[in-house]
Design a protein around this motif. Structure first.
Motif, PDB file in Angstrom:
ATOM      1  N   ASP A 221       0.814  -1.218   0.000  1.00 17.42           N
ATOM      2  CA  ASP A 221       0.000   0.000   0.000  1.00 17.42           C
ATOM      3  C   ASP A 221       0.846   1.266   0.000  1.00 17.42           C
ATOM      4  OD1 ASP A 221      -2.804  -0.611  -0.091  1.00 17.42           O
ATOM      5  OD2 ASP A 221      -2.609  -1.530   1.878  1.00 17.42           O
ATOM      6  N   VAL A 222       2.172   1.132   0.044  1.00 18.95           N
ATOM      7  CA  VAL A 222       3.042   2.299   0.172  1.00 18.95           C
ATOM      8  C   VAL A 222       3.826   2.527  -1.117  1.00 18.95           C
ATOM      9  CG1 VAL A 222       4.928   3.347   1.475  1.00 18.95           C
ATOM     10  CG2 VAL A 222       3.242   1.915   2.665  1.00 18.95           C
ATOM     11  N   LEU A 223       3.654   3.681  -1.725  1.00 19.81           N
ATOM     12  CA  LEU A 223       4.387   4.066  -2.929  1.00 19.81           C
ATOM     13  C   LEU A 223       5.225   5.307  -2.625  1.00 19.81           C
ATOM     14  CD1 LEU A 223       1.999   2.292  -4.075  1.00 19.81           C
ATOM     15  CD2 LEU A 223       2.139   3.693  -6.137  1.00 19.81           C
ATOM     16  N   ILE A 224       6.516   5.242  -2.941  1.00 11.78           N
ATOM     17  CA  ILE A 224       7.436   6.349  -2.672  1.00 11.78           C
ATOM     18  C   ILE A 224       7.492   7.224  -3.921  1.00 11.78           C
ATOM     19  CG2 ILE A 224       9.688   6.954  -1.740  1.00 11.78           C
ATOM     20  CD1 ILE A 224       8.102   4.931  -0.026  1.00 11.78           C
ATOM     21  N   LEU A 225       6.678   8.248  -3.987  1.00 13.99           N
ATOM     22  CA  LEU A 225       6.546   9.041  -5.210  1.00 13.99           C
ATOM     23  C   LEU A 225       7.703  10.013  -5.409  1.00 13.99           C
ATOM     24  CD1 LEU A 225       2.709   9.782  -5.099  1.00 13.99           C
ATOM     25  CD2 LEU A 225       3.901   7.833  -6.114  1.00 13.99           C
ATOM     26  N   SER A 226       8.275  10.512  -4.319  1.00  8.55           N
ATOM     27  CA  SER A 226       9.443  11.389  -4.384  1.00  8.55           C
ATOM     28  C   SER A 226      10.082  11.424  -3.009  1.00  8.55           C
ATOM     29  CB  SER A 226       9.042  12.810  -4.821  1.00  8.55           C
ATOM     30  OG  SER A 226       8.409  13.505  -3.764  1.00  8.55           O
ATOM     31  N   VAL A 281       5.417   4.793 -13.282  1.00  5.32           N
ATOM     32  CA  VAL A 281       6.317   4.199 -14.271  1.00  5.32           C
ATOM     33  C   VAL A 281       7.329   5.186 -14.836  1.00  5.32           C
ATOM     34  CG1 VAL A 281       4.711   2.358 -14.916  1.00  5.32           C
ATOM     35  CG2 VAL A 281       4.616   4.562 -16.123  1.00  5.32           C
ATOM     36  N   ASP A 282       7.092   6.481 -14.646  1.00  6.20           N
ATOM     37  CA  ASP A 282       8.010   7.510 -15.125  1.00  6.20           C
ATOM     38  C   ASP A 282       7.734   8.779 -14.326  1.00  6.20           C
ATOM     39  OD1 ASP A 282      10.010   8.673 -16.607  1.00  6.20           O
ATOM     40  OD2 ASP A 282       9.044   8.401 -18.555  1.00  6.20           O
ATOM     41  N   LYS A 283       8.521   9.816 -14.560  1.00  7.80           N
ATOM     42  CA  LYS A 283       8.417  11.017 -13.734  1.00  7.80           C
ATOM     43  C   LYS A 283       7.008  11.583 -13.688  1.00  7.80           C
ATOM     44  CE  LYS A 283      10.361  15.625 -13.018  1.00  7.80           C
ATOM     45  NZ  LYS A 283      11.265  16.684 -13.529  1.00  7.80           N
ATOM     46  N   GLU A 284       6.332  11.615 -14.805  1.00  6.27           N
ATOM     47  CA  GLU A 284       4.994  12.208 -14.857  1.00  6.27           C
ATOM     48  C   GLU A 284       3.931  11.192 -15.274  1.00  6.27           C
ATOM     49  OE1 GLU A 284       5.236  15.545 -17.475  1.00  6.27           O
ATOM     50  OE2 GLU A 284       6.675  16.628 -16.244  1.00  6.27           O
ATOM     51  N   PRO A 358      13.676   5.236 -14.644  1.00  2.00           N
ATOM     52  CA  PRO A 358      12.584   6.044 -15.194  1.00  2.00           C
ATOM     53  C   PRO A 358      12.146   5.539 -16.567  1.00  2.00           C
ATOM     54  CG  PRO A 358      14.274   7.460 -14.240  1.00  2.00           C
ATOM     55  CD  PRO A 358      14.835   6.060 -14.246  1.00  2.00           C
ATOM     56  N   GLY A 359      10.857   5.237 -16.689  1.00  4.99           N
ATOM     57  CA  GLY A 359      10.325   4.781 -17.968  1.00  4.99           C
ATOM     58  C   GLY A 359      10.714   3.382 -18.370  1.00  4.99           C
ATOM     59  N   LYS A 360      11.186   2.573 -17.421  1.00  5.02           N
ATOM     60  CA  LYS A 360      11.606   1.199 -17.712  1.00  5.02           C
ATOM     61  C   LYS A 360      11.034   0.282 -16.645  1.00  5.02           C
ATOM     62  CE  LYS A 360      15.853  -1.434 -18.746  1.00  5.02           C
ATOM     63  NZ  LYS A 360      17.331  -1.322 -18.865  1.00  5.02           N
ATOM     64  N   VAL A 361      10.146  -0.630 -17.048  1.00  7.66           N
ATOM     65  CA  VAL A 361       9.422  -1.440 -16.064  1.00  7.66           C
ATOM     66  C   VAL A 361       9.462  -2.926 -16.399  1.00  7.66           C
ATOM     67  CG1 VAL A 361       7.849   0.470 -15.529  1.00  7.66           C
ATOM     68  CG2 VAL A 361       7.173  -1.239 -17.243  1.00  7.66           C
ATOM     69  N   ILE A 362       9.276  -3.737 -15.365  1.00  2.61           N
ATOM     70  CA  ILE A 362       9.126  -5.181 -15.516  1.00  2.61           C
ATOM     71  C   ILE A 362       7.656  -5.519 -15.304  1.00  2.61           C
ATOM     72  CG2 ILE A 362       9.813  -7.459 -14.668  1.00  2.61           C
ATOM     73  CD1 ILE A 362      12.402  -6.233 -13.685  1.00  2.61           C
ATOM     74  N   THR A 363       7.108  -6.331 -16.202  1.00  2.00           N
ATOM     75  CA  THR A 363       5.705  -6.745 -16.116  1.00  2.00           C
ATOM     76  C   THR A 363       5.579  -8.220 -16.504  1.00  2.00           C
ATOM     77  OG1 THR A 363       5.148  -6.240 -18.429  1.00  2.00           O
ATOM     78  CG2 THR A 363       4.972  -4.431 -16.842  1.00  2.00           C
TER      79      THR A 363
END
Length: 406
Positions: A221-226, A281-284, A358-363
């Motif tokens: 439930d915890v996302l570190i946005l910045s 998944v990326d900055k914005e 940034p902009g690179k994800v595993i799915t």
């Protein structure tokens, strides 16, 4: 085993991932039966050899991208080399498994103390069944009543979702307080690693939350946005009281976090954690399951001179813009806007992406529509097989606990 150059710190969801904690699924999954699936939070029984192959592929992808992979079992073995820690861990492990019969506890403690550290670490995760040590321990009434499948130490098959029992926030660590009794032993393991392993101990890593707190709070439930903003889901597994306690600890400690976005999600197994419906998944750019948009409520907890204030937000998109000081936010709908495809792929963890840069994800490769949409939006997608891994109801983000991001 020491890691002198590893100083845990995570202040981003998308920064370059440098070190992560995993657990390779093992014997604990062989303990699953149709009778105990619900208790152990599974919907189906995975094929163990195949799930291990898929997990090994996941670990290889991480390593091939320059990420240090550490394993829960190895970290636990490290701390159990100290005899005093080993003894106390055994006492706590028996206690959390409800071993209250004095004679049985004494026999089990003596039995476990004679084992090697790696064997104890294995048992703590895969469990100890009556048949494993039959005729060694005198039978109590429980052993007679539950003769066929009696566990002195219950398996923890959800351990491969290392995101949930603990999380780095800024330079500190959060030890989750799990909602389900089936997962509480996972946080005992994490607590022993946190309190005793050099990675945390020598770096004086503070603790933002503790598994002894009454109210439940889980890492998914915890996302570190910045460095200043985190998002916390409030739903099936995390309570508002826990979020307030976390906020107070972060704001009163030396954390850089100043703003917490609280995202209230429906209490539903399909959306057990925030990262099952929403990830960065990326900055914005964020991926989001559109099927719950109308059911979301968003609040802000903001640090101030009096401690903190709480306010209701208009919607998630505007709240993200304000909190992150961004002019534009792009929400990428997983599965597109086809309700059936979107719901099917959300169930198979299409939203549970793990950003490694940034902009690179595993799915998971099975979520073809969502992956296609992300690629069209310029996201680099690395696919892994997840036919068996996904049976536990979690994706690449769930299966990873970042220790260090740059």
């Amino acid at each position: 085993m020491t890691h002198p150059l590893l100083v845990p710190h995570v202040s981003s969801e998308i920064g370059t991932l440098k070190a992560v904690v995993l657990h390779r699924p093992g014997k604990e999954l062989e303990r699953l039966t149709p009778q105990n699936l619900a208790e152990l939070l599974f919907d189906d029984i995975p094929w163990v050899r195949k799930i291990q192959e898929e997990h090994d592929e996941f670990a290889k992808v991480l390593k091939d991208n320059g990420i240090t992979v550490l394993y829960v079992k190895d970290l636990l073995q490290d701390v159990l080399k100290d005899e005093a820690i080993k003894e106390q861990f055994i006492i706590d492990l028996l206690k959390i498994n409800g071993i209250t019969n004095t004679e049985t506890e004494s026999y089990l403690k003596d039995y476990l103390m004679d084992l090697r550290c790696n064997d104890i670490a294995e048992i703590a995760i895969s469990g100890l069944e009556k048949g494993d040590i039959d005729n060694i321990i005198p039978k109590g009434l429980a052993e007679f009543i539950y003769e066929e499948h009696y566990f002195y130490i219950k398996p923890v098959p959800n351990m491969y979702f290392t995101r949930d029992p603990g999380a780095m926030i800024d330079g500190g660590f959060m030890i989750s307080s799990m909602k389900s009794a089936a997962r509480k032993p996972e946080t005992l393991i994490m607590k022993y690693i946190y309190k005793n392993h050099d990675i945390f101990k020598k770096n004086n890593v503070p603790c933002w939350y503790d598994n002894t707190y009454f109210h439940s709070l889980e890492g998914g439930d915890v996302l570190i946005l910045s460095d200043k903003v985190i998002a916390v889901g409030c739903g099936e597994r995390t309570t508002p009281q826990a979020i307030e306690r976390l906020a107070r600890n972060l704001f009163e400690g030396n954390s850089t976090v100043e703003h917490i976005l609280v995202v209230q999600i429906p209490i539903n197994r399909s959306y057990m954690h925030l990262d099952t419906v929403f990830t960065m998944v990326d900055k914005e750019r964020f991926v989001f399951y559109p099927g719950i948009k109308k059911d979301l409520r968003v609040f802000s907890i903001i640090k101030d001179d009096k401690g903190f204030s709480i306010q209701k937000e208009k919607d998630l998109q505007d709240a993200l813009k304000f909190a992150l000081n961004l002019r534009n936010i792009e929400i990428i709908p997983t599965g597109g806007f086809n309700a059936i495809t979107s719901a099917r792929e959300q169930w198979n963890d299409s939203t549970n992406t793990l950003a490694i840069a940034p902009g690179k994800v595993i799915t998971y490769s099975r979520n073809e529509s969502s992956n296609k949409i992300m690629r069209k939006e310029g996201i680099e997608v690395i696919e892994i097989e997840g036919s068996e891994l996904s049976r536990g109801r979690g994706g690449p983000r769930c299966m990873s606990m970042p220790l260090l991001r740059y």
